[in-house]
Design a protein around this motif. Structure first.
Motif, PDB file in Angstrom:
ATOM      1  N   LEU A 367       0.784  -1.199   0.066  1.00 49.60           N
ATOM      2  CA  LEU A 367       0.029   0.190  -0.094  1.00 49.60           C
ATOM      3  C   LEU A 367       0.956   1.169  -0.018  1.00 49.60           C
ATOM      4  N   SER A 368       1.873   1.142   1.013  1.00 52.18           N
ATOM      5  CA  SER A 368       2.945   2.324   0.873  1.00 52.18           C
ATOM      6  C   SER A 368       3.527   2.479  -0.543  1.00 52.18           C
ATOM      7  N   GLN A 369       4.088   1.679  -1.274  1.00 48.28           N
ATOM      8  CA  GLN A 369       4.577   1.775  -2.616  1.00 48.28           C
ATOM      9  C   GLN A 369       3.657   2.068  -3.483  1.00 48.28           C
ATOM     10  N   SER A 370       2.410   1.960  -3.419  1.00 49.03           N
ATOM     11  CA  SER A 370       1.360   2.518  -4.258  1.00 49.03           C
ATOM     12  C   SER A 370       0.914   3.647  -4.107  1.00 49.03           C
ATOM     13  N   ALA A 371       0.899   4.015  -2.957  1.00 45.52           N
ATOM     14  CA  ALA A 371       0.067   5.335  -2.628  1.00 45.52           C
ATOM     15  C   ALA A 371       0.778   6.808  -3.324  1.00 45.52           C
ATOM     16  N   PRO A 372       0.072   7.328  -3.702  1.00 49.48           N
ATOM     17  CA  PRO A 372       0.500   8.746  -4.432  1.00 49.48           C
ATOM     18  C   PRO A 372       1.433   9.795  -3.289  1.00 49.48           C
ATOM     19  N   ASP A 374       1.227  12.713  -2.390  1.00 48.86           N
ATOM     20  CA  ASP A 374       0.177  13.426  -1.699  1.00 48.86           C
ATOM     21  C   ASP A 374      -0.811  12.989  -0.778  1.00 48.86           C
ATOM     22  N   THR A 375      -0.696  11.833  -0.709  1.00 50.76           N
ATOM     23  CA  THR A 375      -1.704  10.781   0.079  1.00 50.76           C
ATOM     24  C   THR A 375      -1.915  11.271   1.639  1.00 50.76           C
ATOM     25  N   ILE A 376      -3.161  11.498   2.084  1.00 55.92           N
ATOM     26  CA  ILE A 376      -3.388  11.560   3.477  1.00 55.92           C
ATOM     27  C   ILE A 376      -3.691  10.184   4.132  1.00 55.92           C
ATOM     28  N   TRP A 377      -2.943   9.744   5.201  1.00 51.53           N
ATOM     29  CA  TRP A 377      -3.121   8.752   6.030  1.00 51.53           C
ATOM     30  C   TRP A 377      -3.949   8.456   7.173  1.00 51.53           C
ATOM     31  N   SER A 378      -5.102   7.921   7.231  1.00 53.65           N
ATOM     32  CA  SER A 378      -5.899   8.190   8.634  1.00 53.65           C
ATOM     33  C   SER A 378      -5.739   6.669   9.192  1.00 53.65           C
ATOM     34  N   ILE A 379      -5.127   6.494  10.156  1.00 53.56           N
ATOM     35  CA  ILE A 379      -4.701   4.979  10.557  1.00 53.56           C
ATOM     36  C   ILE A 379      -5.269   4.865  11.971  1.00 53.56           C
ATOM     37  N   ASP A 380      -6.363   3.671  12.010  1.00 52.62           N
ATOM     38  CA  ASP A 380      -6.691   3.351  13.437  1.00 52.62           C
ATOM     39  C   ASP A 380      -5.729   2.716  14.354  1.00 52.62           C
ATOM     40  N   THR A 393       5.889   3.516   4.521  1.00 48.78           N
ATOM     41  CA  THR A 393       6.893   4.678   4.318  1.00 48.78           C
ATOM     42  C   THR A 393       6.399   5.990   4.068  1.00 48.78           C
ATOM     43  N   ALA A 394       6.031   6.542   5.188  1.00 50.01           N
ATOM     44  CA  ALA A 394       5.561   7.734   5.018  1.00 50.01           C
ATOM     45  C   ALA A 394       6.397   9.030   4.414  1.00 50.01           C
ATOM     46  N   LYS A 395       5.975  10.099   3.782  1.00 52.76           N
ATOM     47  CA  LYS A 395       6.541  11.144   3.216  1.00 52.76           C
ATOM     48  C   LYS A 395       6.409  12.354   3.790  1.00 52.76           C
ATOM     49  N   ALA A 396       7.182  13.379   3.763  1.00 50.48           N
ATOM     50  CA  ALA A 396       6.910  14.636   4.296  1.00 50.48           C
ATOM     51  C   ALA A 396       5.956  15.368   3.386  1.00 50.48           C
ATOM     52  N   SER A 397       5.749  14.922   2.065  1.00 52.13           N
ATOM     53  CA  SER A 397       4.752  15.649   1.172  1.00 52.13           C
ATOM     54  C   SER A 397       3.296  14.968   1.633  1.00 52.13           C
ATOM     55  N   GLN A 398       3.379  13.854   2.332  1.00 50.06           N
ATOM     56  CA  GLN A 398       1.971  13.407   2.891  1.00 50.06           C
ATOM     57  C   GLN A 398       1.654  13.914   4.139  1.00 50.06           C
ATOM     58  N   ASP A 399       0.420  13.618   4.673  1.00 56.63           N
ATOM     59  CA  ASP A 399      -0.121  13.687   5.955  1.00 56.63           C
ATOM     60  C   ASP A 399      -0.424  12.386   6.691  1.00 56.63           C
ATOM     61  N   TYR A 400      -0.380  12.425   7.787  1.00 61.93           N
ATOM     62  CA  TYR A 400      -0.421  10.924   8.607  1.00 61.93           C
ATOM     63  C   TYR A 400      -1.386  11.446   9.981  1.00 61.93           C
ATOM     64  N   THR A 401      -2.216  10.916  10.083  1.00 61.79           N
ATOM     65  CA  THR A 401      -3.336  11.182  11.223  1.00 61.79           C
ATOM     66  C   THR A 401      -3.720   9.973  12.085  1.00 61.79           C
ATOM     67  N   ILE A 402      -3.492   9.990  13.401  1.00 71.89           N
ATOM     68  CA  ILE A 402      -3.948   8.651  14.172  1.00 71.89           C
ATOM     69  C   ILE A 402      -4.390   9.391  15.800  1.00 71.89           C
ATOM     70  N   ILE A 512      -5.539  -2.255  -5.003  1.00 73.95           N
ATOM     71  CA  ILE A 512      -5.037  -1.034  -4.689  1.00 73.95           C
ATOM     72  C   ILE A 512      -4.434  -0.374  -6.021  1.00 73.95           C
ATOM     73  N   LYS A 513      -4.249  -0.953  -6.990  1.00 73.12           N
ATOM     74  CA  LYS A 513      -3.979  -0.345  -8.379  1.00 73.12           C
ATOM     75  C   LYS A 513      -5.254   0.163  -8.996  1.00 73.12           C
ATOM     76  N   LYS A 514      -6.249  -0.460  -8.866  1.00 73.25           N
ATOM     77  CA  LYS A 514      -7.428  -0.175  -9.640  1.00 73.25           C
ATOM     78  C   LYS A 514      -7.976   1.190  -8.931  1.00 73.25           C
ATOM     79  N   TYR A 515      -7.775   0.985  -7.328  1.00 80.48           N
ATOM     80  CA  TYR A 515      -8.388   2.331  -6.651  1.00 80.48           C
ATOM     81  C   TYR A 515      -7.454   3.024  -6.162  1.00 80.48           C
ATOM     82  N   ARG A 516      -6.461   3.298  -7.014  1.00 78.31           N
ATOM     83  CA  ARG A 516      -5.232   4.341  -6.590  1.00 78.31           C
ATOM     84  C   ARG A 516      -6.049   5.361  -6.354  1.00 78.31           C
ATOM     85  N   ARG A 517      -6.610   6.119  -6.990  1.00 75.04           N
ATOM     86  CA  ARG A 517      -7.374   7.449  -6.929  1.00 75.04           C
ATOM     87  C   ARG A 517      -8.652   7.108  -6.910  1.00 75.04           C
ATOM     88  N   PRO A 518      -9.357   6.583  -6.058  1.00 75.48           N
ATOM     89  CA  PRO A 518     -10.764   6.202  -6.377  1.00 75.48           C
ATOM     90  C   PRO A 518     -11.795   7.214  -6.611  1.00 75.48           C
TER      91      PRO A 518
END
Length: 574
Positions: A367-372, A374-380, A393-402, A512-518
């Motif tokens: 999932l990490s390798q596939s994500a754009p 500028d993804t925003i991650w919302s993790i439970d 593998t989160a990037k500084a260009s992304q956001d990560y919220t928990i 995740i390839k099919k729904y990369r940008r749903p």
């Protein structure tokens, strides 16, 4: 000129930049809802299906944007439901306003239907907590509540009897938006020079940084690279420096990495920036320390510090970068880079092992390798947090919220809703276990209703998996952790979204390839194998707990328990 108090209140909200409110309507808040109806061109009302989701979404909005999150509910039962999300905001230090209905003022203190003393109930969670009794004061108190929530980075609660906003009042209040300024702490160059001297005379400095560097990502990266210092990021700060940066050792603690633990113990100087890291036993308290934070209450709170700098992280880091001399090499950093490189190789072994079904570690990696970018991650919480910490593998260009400090189950879906409302053009990926999803799954329909395309992934193993391993590490037998079998893909379809049941790694990769940008809300119900979220470093008491669990299991069940691969256990323990 006379105006309705509710309209003036909503006007104050709009002038403070509030453009969305999460909540549910009802009898004790209907006059406020009516005012929002008249102000649809200024503020959107997002009608969720459970008040807890409203508060969690407001909290996530504040975490992701740095701006005020707002939720609304009737008094009594609805208000009580808000508490969980409001405590999440309180404990993660973000500004949220809760607008609570109440029975009409003439009925207060009569034990009327749904009358709950919310002023007392919300006292612990709030930095500002008022009940409105005078219609003319409503806009002024609303303005004050917003300022307090923002300045104190906490929860403001207004309890409003439903008749109060319906009164006509004088239109003579001007919100303090233009006059409001956050406290600006001037950087003391003498302290900066002292900190630089301390860094110069110590050979093994390490940085522990938190969400206080969110607006200083560039400066933080420049600092560690200029002075050749390894960095540990707290869990809510994951990705503020790229996870794959060679100096980044990951997180510290049970959900952290072994190199972070080992290099913290080898450090001779700990530099804490923008963090109130709560797990004090993991901090090396035997060595010198520098701490930078805007909040004076946090300076020296967890451990003694030699230099306490009350300043904004961005300004302090800027001066540190400007005034210091570049370090050409540091053997301690070389060791850290070697150790984290080995750790990443070990993690590759983990997600490459033979297995049946879908392996969570591999799922998160793919999932990490596939994500754009500028993804925003919302993790439970639970295994989602554990595997996210290790294999995303989160990037500084992304956001990560928990849900960092409260750690409340069911936070990922509200977080994803808030992310998509605030940033409609960015991809939003949410990951949650089946236990967490079962708590809030009705609000997948909210994502569909408001056309919020997102990828929501359920780790479905019919088990409270994180609790399973908590019990084992405490030497207890597993009990009360099984979950009913729910077809979450069908739930998603029933809500009007897209649902797919995933049973193999290949199916997951294709999905995740099919729904990369749903283009619609998508839920992947993933049948994951039960994989142990082992700590980065297994402590002796945990090792004893696992041993006790295994022995008692053998005695009670007359069989050996299924355990993680011995290679993984030894790597975490030795």
């Amino acid at each position: 000129m006379a105006v309705r108090a509710s309209d003036e209140m909503v006007d104050v909200l709009a002038k403070w930049g509030v453009d969305n409110i999460y909540g549910l309507p009802g009898d004790s808040v209907d006059t406020t809802i009516d005012a929002l109806y008249r102000a649809q061109d200024k503020i959107t009302f997002t009608h969720v299906l459970h008040e807890e989701v409203a508060a969690l979404a407001a909290s996530a909005h504040a975490k992701l944007t740095g701006k005020l999150g707002v939720c609304l509910s009737i008094g009594g039962p609805g208000a009580i439901h808000l508490l969980n999300g409001l405590y999440d905001a309180k404990m993660d230090h973000v500004p949220v306003l809760a607008i609570l209905g109440q029975v009409q003022s003439k009925l207060l203190n009569t034990d009327f239907f749904q009358e709950v003393d919310t002023h007392v109930l919300f006292d612990d969670v709030a930095v500002y907590n008022k009940i409105i009794m005078d219609p003319q004061s409503l806009p002024r108190i609303m303005d004050e509540a917003i300022r307090t929530a923002i300045s104190k980075k906490g929860v403001a609660v207004l309890t409003i009897p439903d008749d109060i906003p319906d009164h006509m009042i004088k239109d003579n209040f001007t919100p303090n938006v233009d006059n409001f300024q956050m406290e600006n702490y001037k950087v003391d160059d003498n302290q900066i020079k002292q900190a630089l001297e301390m860094i110069k005379i110590h050979s093994n400095p390490i940085v522990l940084a938190g969400v206080g560097i969110k607006h200083a990502k560039k400066e933080m990266k420049a600092f560690i690279e200029k002075y050749k210092i390894p960095i540990i990021l707290t869990m809510p700060a994951k990705g503020l420096v790229d996870d794959d940066h060679p100096y980044n050792l990951g997180q510290l603690g049970k959900l952290g990495t072994k190199p972070a633990f080992e290099m913290m113990q080898k450090a001779d100087l700990v530099i804490m920036i923008g963090t109130d890291y709560p797990y004090a036993p993991y901090l090396n308290k035997k060595v010198d320390a520098i701490q930078i934070d805007t909040n004076a209450d946090r300076l020296g709170k967890r451990r003694h510090v030699n230099i306490a700098i009350q300043a904004d992280a961005k300004e302090a880091l800027t001066r540190l970068n400007e005034l210091g001399e570049t370090v050409s090499n540091r053997p301690y950093l070389d060791e850290a880079i070697s150790k984290i490189g080995q750790w990443r190789s070990w993690m590759q072994d983990v997600y490459s092992k033979k297995h049946q079904g879908v392996l969570p570690s591999l799922m998160f990696h793919n999932l990490s390798q596939s994500a754009p970018s500028d993804t925003i991650w919302s993790i439970d919480v639970g295994t989602s947090t554990a595997f996210g910490a290790r294999f995303l593998t989160a990037k500084a260009s992304q956001d990560y919220t928990i849900s960092a400090w409260l750690g409340t189950m069911g936070c990922a879906l509200p977080g994803a809703i808030a992310a998509k409302k605030a940033f409609p053009d960015r991809p939003v990926y949410a990951v949650a276990g089946d236990g967490a999803t079962a708590m809030v799954m009705q609000d997948f329909a909210t994502a569909v209703k408001y056309d919020l395309p997102m990828l929501y992934i359920v780790l479905n193993n019919k088990l409270l998996a994180f609790i399973e391993y908590e019990q084992q590490s405490a030497g207890q037998q597993n009990y009360g952790i099984s979950l009913p079998e729910i077809d979450f893909a069908k739930v998603a379809e029933a809500c009007g979204g897209i649902g797919e049941r995933i049973t193999t790694d290949e199916e997951f990769s294709a999905a995740i390839k099919k729904y990369r940008r749903p283009e619609k809300p998508v839920l992947l119900d993933v049948a994951v194998t039960d994989e142990a979220p082992l700590p980065g470093k297994i402590m002796m008491d945990e090792a004893k707990g696992y041993a006790k669990f295994g022995f008692d299991h053998l005695v009670d069940k007359k069989s050996l328990p299924e355990l993680p691969p011995m290679k993984e256990i030894l790597r975490s323990f030795l």
